[in-house]
Structure formats: C-alpha cells, structure tokens
Design a protein around this motif. Structure first.
Motif, PDB file in Angstrom:
ATOM      1  N   ALA A 404      45.086  44.424  41.949  1.00  0.00           N
ATOM      2  CA  ALA A 404      44.004  43.494  41.612  1.00  0.00           C
ATOM      3  C   ALA A 404      43.712  42.502  42.735  1.00  0.00           C
ATOM      4  O   ALA A 404      42.812  41.667  42.602  1.00  0.00           O
ATOM      5  N   LYS A 405      44.462  42.568  43.842  1.00  0.00           N
ATOM      6  CA  LYS A 405      44.291  41.690  45.001  1.00  0.00           C
ATOM      7  C   LYS A 405      44.292  40.220  44.582  1.00  0.00           C
ATOM      8  O   LYS A 405      43.362  39.452  44.864  1.00  0.00           O
ATOM      9  N   LEU A 406      45.326  39.813  43.922  1.00  0.00           N
ATOM     10  CA  LEU A 406      45.398  38.455  43.395  1.00  0.00           C
ATOM     11  C   LEU A 406      45.819  37.466  44.488  1.00  0.00           C
ATOM     12  O   LEU A 406      46.853  37.654  45.130  1.00  0.00           O
ATOM     13  N   PRO A 407      45.063  36.395  44.692  1.00  0.00           N
ATOM     14  CA  PRO A 407      45.434  35.358  45.677  1.00  0.00           C
ATOM     15  C   PRO A 407      46.465  34.407  45.064  1.00  0.00           C
ATOM     16  O   PRO A 407      46.160  33.299  44.640  1.00  0.00           O
ATOM     17  N   SER A 441      54.138  35.172  41.502  1.00  0.00           N
ATOM     18  CA  SER A 441      53.461  36.339  40.921  1.00  0.00           C
ATOM     19  C   SER A 441      53.726  36.452  39.426  1.00  0.00           C
ATOM     20  O   SER A 441      53.633  37.542  38.854  1.00  0.00           O
ATOM     21  N   THR A 442      54.039  35.345  38.765  1.00  0.00           N
ATOM     22  CA  THR A 442      54.303  35.366  37.325  1.00  0.00           C
ATOM     23  C   THR A 442      53.064  35.816  36.566  1.00  0.00           C
ATOM     24  O   THR A 442      51.959  35.316  36.795  1.00  0.00           O
ATOM     25  N   MET A 443      53.261  36.768  35.667  1.00  0.00           N
ATOM     26  CA  MET A 443      52.142  37.311  34.911  1.00  0.00           C
ATOM     27  C   MET A 443      52.021  36.644  33.534  1.00  0.00           C
ATOM     28  O   MET A 443      52.623  35.621  33.277  1.00  0.00           O
ATOM     29  N   GLU A 444      51.251  37.227  32.647  1.00  0.00           N
ATOM     30  CA  GLU A 444      50.885  36.585  31.378  1.00  0.00           C
ATOM     31  C   GLU A 444      52.070  36.333  30.455  1.00  0.00           C
ATOM     32  O   GLU A 444      52.008  35.475  29.562  1.00  0.00           O
ATOM     33  N   HIS A 445      53.170  37.032  30.669  1.00  0.00           N
ATOM     34  CA  HIS A 445      54.343  36.852  29.816  1.00  0.00           C
ATOM     35  C   HIS A 445      55.138  35.599  30.171  1.00  0.00           C
ATOM     36  O   HIS A 445      55.977  35.153  29.397  1.00  0.00           O
ATOM     37  N   GLY A 446      54.923  35.041  31.357  1.00  0.00           N
ATOM     38  CA  GLY A 446      55.566  33.796  31.736  1.00  0.00           C
ATOM     39  C   GLY A 446      56.949  33.918  32.332  1.00  0.00           C
ATOM     40  O   GLY A 446      57.583  32.904  32.651  1.00  0.00           O
ATOM     41  N   ILE A 447      57.469  35.132  32.529  1.00  0.00           N
ATOM     42  CA  ILE A 447      58.773  35.297  33.154  1.00  0.00           C
ATOM     43  C   ILE A 447      58.604  35.098  34.659  1.00  0.00           C
ATOM     44  O   ILE A 447      57.851  35.841  35.303  1.00  0.00           O
ATOM     45  N   PRO A 448      59.268  34.099  35.246  1.00  0.00           N
ATOM     46  CA  PRO A 448      59.055  33.802  36.665  1.00  0.00           C
ATOM     47  C   PRO A 448      59.265  35.020  37.562  1.00  0.00           C
ATOM     48  O   PRO A 448      60.291  35.699  37.491  1.00  0.00           O
ATOM     49  N   SER A 449      58.266  35.293  38.391  1.00  0.00           N
ATOM     50  CA  SER A 449      58.300  36.411  39.331  1.00  0.00           C
ATOM     51  C   SER A 449      57.761  35.924  40.666  1.00  0.00           C
ATOM     52  O   SER A 449      56.882  35.053  40.712  1.00  0.00           O
ATOM     53  N   ARG A 618      46.277  46.754  31.453  1.00  0.00           N
ATOM     54  CA  ARG A 618      46.697  45.397  31.814  1.00  0.00           C
ATOM     55  C   ARG A 618      46.242  45.025  33.224  1.00  0.00           C
ATOM     56  O   ARG A 618      45.898  43.868  33.491  1.00  0.00           O
ATOM     57  N   VAL A 619      46.255  46.014  34.121  1.00  0.00           N
ATOM     58  CA  VAL A 619      45.863  45.738  35.499  1.00  0.00           C
ATOM     59  C   VAL A 619      44.404  45.290  35.574  1.00  0.00           C
ATOM     60  O   VAL A 619      44.000  44.597  36.510  1.00  0.00           O
ATOM     61  N   LEU A 620      43.623  45.622  34.560  1.00  0.00           N
ATOM     62  CA  LEU A 620      42.214  45.236  34.523  1.00  0.00           C
ATOM     63  C   LEU A 620      42.003  43.891  33.837  1.00  0.00           C
ATOM     64  O   LEU A 620      41.088  43.139  34.191  1.00  0.00           O
ATOM     65  N   THR A 621      42.861  43.578  32.855  1.00  0.00           N
ATOM     66  CA  THR A 621      42.616  42.401  32.012  1.00  0.00           C
ATOM     67  C   THR A 621      43.473  41.186  32.352  1.00  0.00           C
ATOM     68  O   THR A 621      43.035  40.046  32.152  1.00  0.00           O
ATOM     69  N   VAL A 622      44.682  41.386  32.845  1.00  0.00           N
ATOM     70  CA  VAL A 622      45.571  40.247  33.123  1.00  0.00           C
ATOM     71  C   VAL A 622      44.989  39.296  34.163  1.00  0.00           C
ATOM     72  O   VAL A 622      45.138  38.069  34.029  1.00  0.00           O
ATOM     73  N   PRO A 623      44.308  39.788  35.221  1.00  0.00           N
ATOM     74  CA  PRO A 623      43.715  38.838  36.179  1.00  0.00           C
ATOM     75  C   PRO A 623      42.779  37.834  35.519  1.00  0.00           C
ATOM     76  O   PRO A 623      42.691  36.675  35.963  1.00  0.00           O
ATOM     77  N   VAL A 624      42.096  38.236  34.442  1.00  0.00           N
ATOM     78  CA  VAL A 624      41.234  37.302  33.706  1.00  0.00           C
ATOM     79  C   VAL A 624      42.088  36.298  32.940  1.00  0.00           C
ATOM     80  O   VAL A 624      41.815  35.088  32.945  1.00  0.00           O
ATOM     81  N   GLN A 625      43.148  36.799  32.278  1.00  0.00           N
ATOM     82  CA  GLN A 625      44.035  35.920  31.517  1.00  0.00           C
ATOM     83  C   GLN A 625      44.658  34.849  32.403  1.00  0.00           C
ATOM     84  O   GLN A 625      44.881  33.720  31.968  1.00  0.00           O
ATOM     85  N   LEU A 626      44.935  35.197  33.655  1.00  0.00           N
ATOM     86  CA  LEU A 626      45.581  34.263  34.575  1.00  0.00           C
ATOM     87  C   LEU A 626      44.579  33.370  35.305  1.00  0.00           C
ATOM     88  O   LEU A 626      44.980  32.487  36.071  1.00  0.00           O
ATOM     89  N   GLY A 627      43.282  33.606  35.102  1.00  0.00           N
ATOM     90  CA  GLY A 627      42.263  32.772  35.722  1.00  0.00           C
ATOM     91  C   GLY A 627      41.865  33.189  37.120  1.00  0.00           C
ATOM     92  O   GLY A 627      41.114  32.475  37.792  1.00  0.00           O
ATOM     93  N   PHE A 628      42.336  34.356  37.592  1.00  0.00           N
ATOM     94  CA  PHE A 628      41.959  34.829  38.927  1.00  0.00           C
ATOM     95  C   PHE A 628      40.582  35.486  38.935  1.00  0.00           C
ATOM     96  O   PHE A 628      39.913  35.522  39.967  1.00  0.00           O
ATOM     97  N   LYS A 629      40.179  36.038  37.805  1.00  0.00           N
ATOM     98  CA  LYS A 629      38.893  36.731  37.702  1.00  0.00           C
ATOM     99  C   LYS A 629      38.141  36.192  36.494  1.00  0.00           C
ATOM    100  O   LYS A 629      38.741  35.715  35.527  1.00  0.00           O
ATOM    101  N   SER A 630      36.822  36.314  36.560  1.00  0.00           N
ATOM    102  CA  SER A 630      35.998  35.826  35.446  1.00  0.00           C
ATOM    103  C   SER A 630      35.725  36.900  34.411  1.00  0.00           C
ATOM    104  O   SER A 630      35.344  36.596  33.278  1.00  0.00           O
ATOM    105  N   GLU A 631      35.904  38.156  34.796  1.00  0.00           N
ATOM    106  CA  GLU A 631      35.690  39.256  33.852  1.00  0.00           C
ATOM    107  C   GLU A 631      36.625  40.398  34.214  1.00  0.00           C
ATOM    108  O   GLU A 631      37.112  40.492  35.349  1.00  0.00           O
ATOM    109  N   PRO A 632      36.910  41.283  33.233  1.00  0.00           N
ATOM    110  CA  PRO A 632      37.849  42.386  33.487  1.00  0.00           C
ATOM    111  C   PRO A 632      37.397  43.256  34.657  1.00  0.00           C
ATOM    112  O   PRO A 632      36.197  43.454  34.886  1.00  0.00           O
ATOM    113  N   LEU A 633      38.361  43.756  35.376  1.00  0.00           N
ATOM    114  CA  LEU A 633      38.086  44.655  36.489  1.00  0.00           C
ATOM    115  C   LEU A 633      37.791  46.054  35.979  1.00  0.00           C
ATOM    116  O   LEU A 633      38.129  46.417  34.844  1.00  0.00           O
ATOM    117  N   ALA A 634      37.168  46.852  36.815  1.00  0.00           N
ATOM    118  CA  ALA A 634      37.023  48.286  36.577  1.00  0.00           C
ATOM    119  C   ALA A 634      38.013  49.001  37.486  1.00  0.00           C
ATOM    120  O   ALA A 634      38.412  48.470  38.539  1.00  0.00           O
TER     121      ALA A 634
END
Length: 646
Positions: A404-407, A441-449, A618-634
């Motif tokens: 998802a190329k997350l910054p 790189s912590t994702m929506e589950h909140g476990i520190p990564s 998840r790879v399409l939707t989690v970036p939105v949940q984390l605030g990195f994207k405004s809409e789900p990826l394709a």
C-alpha cells in the motif's frame, strides 16, 4: 541362576564377547533367523561389518517377542556399540543409524548404502577392524551387559559409543528417536480432541519478559540433546566475529543439504542457544512429526469443519497458468491432506490444509507456496502461540506497508529512553557504516510493529537492508529488528559486487526475483533505493515512542498477554488458528512448537511469482482505517515491485 544371553552374529567381535561372557552367563550363539529360546533375557547382535538388513530383522524379531537387545558393529573404520533397544521404548537401531548418517558429510551416499544393503550377514570384516580395536569393543559391550542384567541403566540407551579403530579413542553420542520411525514410533492419529486448546497459566520469568522459561534453565538440555557433530539434529556451529553483535550459526543437516539457523544477541552463549531453538522450530515445521495425519478429502466435503483454503490468499491466476509453475489452482472439489488445528474465534477444532500447517508440503500437488511464517517455539504452549502471533503480525505489517506504500511515521530511537537500545544503536553506527531508520508500522489491531532500515554510508556493500519486528513492547520489537539487520551486514557485500549485473537485471524483470536471497540483494543496489521513497522521505518529522505507542501492558502471566491479543483479533473478526507442531523431540524437554494462521493477514512469500495478495482485502481497506488513504485501494494500485524483506 545365571542369566541367559543370546548372541547373533559371526566374526571376531562375537567370538570375543562370547569368550568373556560364557564364564559367568548362559550364552548361546545362533543365526538371526533361528527361533529364540524362551529363557533368553538379552540378545546381542554382533558383527565385524555393517549389515542394516540384519538389524532391521532383529528389531522386528526382538520387539515382537519382547526381549531387549544390544548391537555392536564395525563401519568404515569405526566401532559402533549401541543402542540398547527395549521392546516397549522408542529409539531403535534405525533411529541411531538415521541420526549418524544425517549428521555425516556424505549423508546422501550413506543413506543410499543403508537402504540398499540386503541379504544375510556375511563373514566379512571391515578393513580397519583390528583385533586390538575389536577387543576393546568387546570389553565395553560386556561391561554394559553386566550393568543391564544387574538392573542398572545401560550406557547406551539412546546413545551409541563410537570407537576410532585406528586411534582407539571412544566417544559417547546421544541420539534422539525418530518420531516417524517405521520400527519403533508410536505416534497417535491426529484427531479433533488432540487439537483442543485450553489456555493455562504461564508465569513469565519476569514482568518485562515474554518468556516462561529462561535460557539459563534450558541451556544444558539444548546443547546435550540437540547439538552433536556425530548424531545430533544439529551437527555443528560457527561463530561470526565480523558482525557488530554475537552471531552464531548452527547447522541443521537435511537429506538434500545443510540448512543454517542463526542466533544473535549480545552473548555468544545466548546466541548459540537461540540458534538451537530456531533449529528445533524448523525441525518441527518441515513436516508432521507429532501426530499422524489421517484426513484426506476435499474442502467441499469438509466445509462445515474446515478452514476455507481460499481465505489465506492465492497466487495470481496467470501465474498458475505458467509452464513449470509448481502449484495448481485451488478447487474446492480437489482432495488434499488435512490436519487439525484450533480456532480461538470459533472455540473449536478446525481442519487446516496440511500444506498450510507445514512448509509447502504439497509442492507439485498443493495450491500455494507456504513458508515458516507463523511458526514459533516456546517453553509453554502459551509462549509458543504468543510468539507465533507476533511473527504473523510482523510480516503482515511489513507487507501491507509495502503493497500500500504507506508513509509510516518515523521514530526517534533516543526517545525510547532505553540505555541498552541506545548502546546497540551506537555500536551499529560506529562499527558498520550503516545508519538506522525506524518506522511505526502498527496496523489496525494496535500491536506495536516496526519497519527497520539500515542505510549504508559507504560506497560499497549493500545499500539498504530491511527488517521488521512486532511485540507489545515496541522497544523489544526495535531491538530484535536491529539484531536482524546486523546479521545481514557485510554477509553478502562481495556477492553483490560479483553479481551486480544479475541483480540489475531484476530491476527490469521483477519475476527474475526467485529466492529469499534475491529479495534482499535487489535492494542492496543503490539504483533500487527510489522504490522506498514513500518510506524514506526525511521531510516527515521524527515522532517519539510516547507519541506513537500506548503504555506497555504489565502482566506477570503470558496467558493474560495472549488473551488480550486474542480479544483484539476477535473484535476485528480476524480468526486465530493454531496448529500444534510439537514433536516428541521437543516435548521431552517441555518445549512446544506451533503454527499460527490468521486468514486475511498477508503471508510472507519469497520469489515474486509466489506473491499471495489476491483475496486478502485488508491490504485495500486498512490504509483507510489508519488514515493514510481517503478511500479503499484497488488491487491495481498496489506496489508491483518485489518486496524487500530478506
């Protein structure tokens, strides 16, 4: 009344033993095919050469009639005494031979010889079998016979004595029974009942640890039981003094070659023990060795009690269609082998495809490439499950960030206020020429990564090295990542220079990335650095640990940590499935090994053609949940390049 002993065999060894024992015991000599007298208490199978077929017949014969037996033989200049085989106990002559052959440098040739030698015992003598050496062997055998008949422990139960017949030096070597031995194994059939898991209390060695047993407690059994250059599951070790931390490589011999497993820490002793534990994890994960798989059917017929194989991510359709692709498309009507796991969400046993529970077992017949992703070893079942989940989380966070190329937020390591961490960072900076960059790189589950990058300041060597870590304590995640990064520094610098054109070719053709090593080497090229610009952008401000992470949970019992984590996944509708991979080899010392599957999380694969993303939303939707994207990826928007996890 004198005990009755039976000697099977011909030659000097049998003669010498007979002469020494016959004055004190009732000793009878006969061939392996003759009927055993009822009064026999102990049998000896003694030869001046190596006759595997004779030993197999002895195994079957004496096990059936319930008589213990001891063997002695000569093989390629060595006298082998043992093991003492008891009819109701795992560990037989075949197990001993298997371990000795596998630990040797010419294991393929020796295994072929072992399986091809047939016929009855002859009257040949090994070329190095001197009278002096055989006399020494006979004395050792007679001493052990006396101990056994007096009710004392044998020197060669689960052991063999190996005598060098030229120097007459003797060494004792432990071997572990083969759980899959066709002669002495007693594995249970895999059942739903055996897969049930009820979490038990697992007190930590201290509040800040995530282990229930210390390496100090385990160090004696780890070395004595598993590391032996002649008969061990691991047969050698090597210390690497070039790296910034203590690095120990332990060798695990496989029939197809050697596999090195590494341990890294601030102590060579701890690194060696860590490497042995890593080797045991690999041993358990290669194939089922703890229970006998018995279910073979299609998902269509098992869907009410089985994991849907499509839920774990499949390869691209066009890849399945390529010539020589080693996997075939998944079809719910296709029969396959299944093993029982346990679903914490459903709170019941669940069938899992065997090739997902172990390392790509179905290659050529299976439908996906599977690695050791989600495998972990622990001093309790709870500890193993905890660390297996951490590995799944670590790799999922890394891959989701990549695709998802997350910054990600940049982390200020000094803000952790951890003296050991700062010393580790300073050491890397001073002795390696690499700068360290860390990202949350912590994702929506909140476990520190964390995602870790080592950036080379020198003109030669790997330009970038990537690693990842996950742990409820983010500082621990960072430290483990630093050890991983350090283990790859300097290791492949020369290989990069020698094969630079090959790796440059991978810049143009991603599908030329075929192996785990290729992934790391590709991003060793300076030219590939631009592919990580989304992450490496230094314009983003550094963030403190206090800003990025919640306070670390304080528990004294791993069960509490594990239950908190399981509840997080339950709320996200992410199913945690555990397959117990433990074997008798690990259980003898209270060690457990598991494989954790969390359908929906991204599985680590190596070889760009083996990418498994399709079907994992998840790879399409989690970036939105984390605030990195405004809409789900394709799917078409995902990163098309091979990932940089080495």
């Amino acid at each position: 009344m004198a005990a009755h002993i039976l000697i099977d065999g011909h030659g000097l060894l049998a003669d010498f033993v007979y002469n020494q024992l016959s004055g004190s015991y009732q000793v009878k000599r006969q061939g392996i095919l003759e009927e055993v007298p009822k009064e026999t208490e102990l049998a000896l199978v003694l030869n001046d050469a190596w006759y595997p077929s004779v030993h197999q017949k002895a195994e079957e014969k004496y096990r059936e009639i319930g008589i213990p037996w001891l063997r002695g033989l000569v093989s390629f200049g060595e006298g082998i005494i043992g093991p003492l085989i008891r009819p109701d106990t795992p560990g037989c002559s075949r197990c001993a031979d298997l371990r000795r052959i596998m630990a040797g440098p010419d294991r393929q040739e020796m295994w072929e010889l072992y399986t091809s030698i047939g016929g009855e015992e002859g009257r040949l003598r090994d070329a190095w079998a001197s009278r002096t050496g055989i006399s020494q062997m006979a004395t050792l055998i007679c001493n052990d016979v006396q101990r056994v008949l007096q009710g004392e422990p044998s020197y060669v139960e689960e052991r063999v004595f190996i005598t060098n017949l030229r120097s007459l030096t003797i060494a004792s070597h432990l071997f572990l029974p083969d759980p899959l031995c066709p002669l002495c194994s007693s594995l249970q059939d895999d059942t739903a009942e055996l897969a049930l898991i009820k979490l038990e209390s697992s007190p930590k060695i201290n509040e800040s640890s995530y282990r229930s047993r210390s390496l100090e407690e385990l160090k004696t059994v780890l070395v004595t039981d598993y590391l032996d250059y002649r008969t061990g599951i691991m047969n050698g070790k090597m210390q690497d003094f070039k790296l910034p931390f203590a690095d120990v490589l332990v060798n695990m011999p496989l029939l197809g070659g050697d596999e090195g497993v590494a341990g890294r820490s601030d102590s060579y002793e701890i690194s060696e023990l860590t490497a042995i534990l890593e080797g045991l994890e690999r041993y358990c994960g290669i194939e089922p060795r703890g229970k006998r798989a018995v279910v073979h059917d299609s998902y269509h017929n098992l869907d009410d009690q089985a994991l849907n194989p499509a839920s774990v991510g499949l390869h691209e359709k066009e890849h399945y269609a390529q010539p020589h692709f080693p996997f075939k498309p998944y079809h719910p009507d296709e029969p396959m082998n299944w093993v029982w796991g346990y679903s914490f969400m459903q709170e019941r046993p669940i069938l899992v495809p065997e090739l997902l529970a172990y390392y790509s077992l179905g290659c050529g017949e299976g439908f996906v490439y599977e690695t050791s992703n989600g495998c972990a070893l622990g001093g309790s079942l709870e500890e193993a499950i905890f660390h297996a989940i951490m590995e799944v989380v670590e790799r999922d966070s890394f891959l989701l960030t990549w695709y998802a190329k997350l910054p990600l937020p940049r982390l200020d390591l000094r803000s952790a206020n951890d003296k050991e961490l700062q010393l580790m960072v300073d050491r890397v900076l001073e002795v390696t020429g690499y700068d360290l960059h860390f990202y949350n790189s912590t994702m929506e589950h909140g476990i520190p990564s964390v995602w870790a990058v080592a950036k080379n300041r020198k003109s030669k060597g790997l330009n970038l090295i990537c690693a990842a870590g996950a742990n409820p304590d983010p500082v621990r995640a960072v430290k483990s990542s630093i050890y991983e990064l350090a283990g790859m520094m300097f290791r492949d610098d020369q290989k990069l220079e020698e094969n630079r054109q090959k790796y440059k070719g991978m810049m143009k053709d991603s599908f030329a990335v075929r192996t785990m090593e290729d992934h790391g080497m590709l991003y060793g090229l300076k030219e590939a650095e631009g592919r990580l610009n989304f992450l490496l952008d230094e314009d983003r401000p550094l963030r403190t640990f206090a800003e990025e992470f919640k306070p670390v949970p304080k528990h004294t019992d791993l069960k509490d940590d594990l239950q908190e984590i399981l509840e997080k996944f339950r709320k996200l509708n992410l199913e945690v499935i555990v397959v117990d991979q433990s074997t008798p080899v690990t259980k003898r010392n209270g060690l457990f090994c598991v494989k954790v599957l969390i359908p929906g999380m991204l599985p680590m694969t190596f070889g760009h053609h083996f990418t498994r993303v399709k079907g994992l939303k998840r790879v399409l939707t989690v970036p939105v949940q984390l605030g990195f994207k405004s809409e789900p990826l394709a799917y078409e928007q995902l990163n098309l390049y091979p990932h940089p996890f080495p």
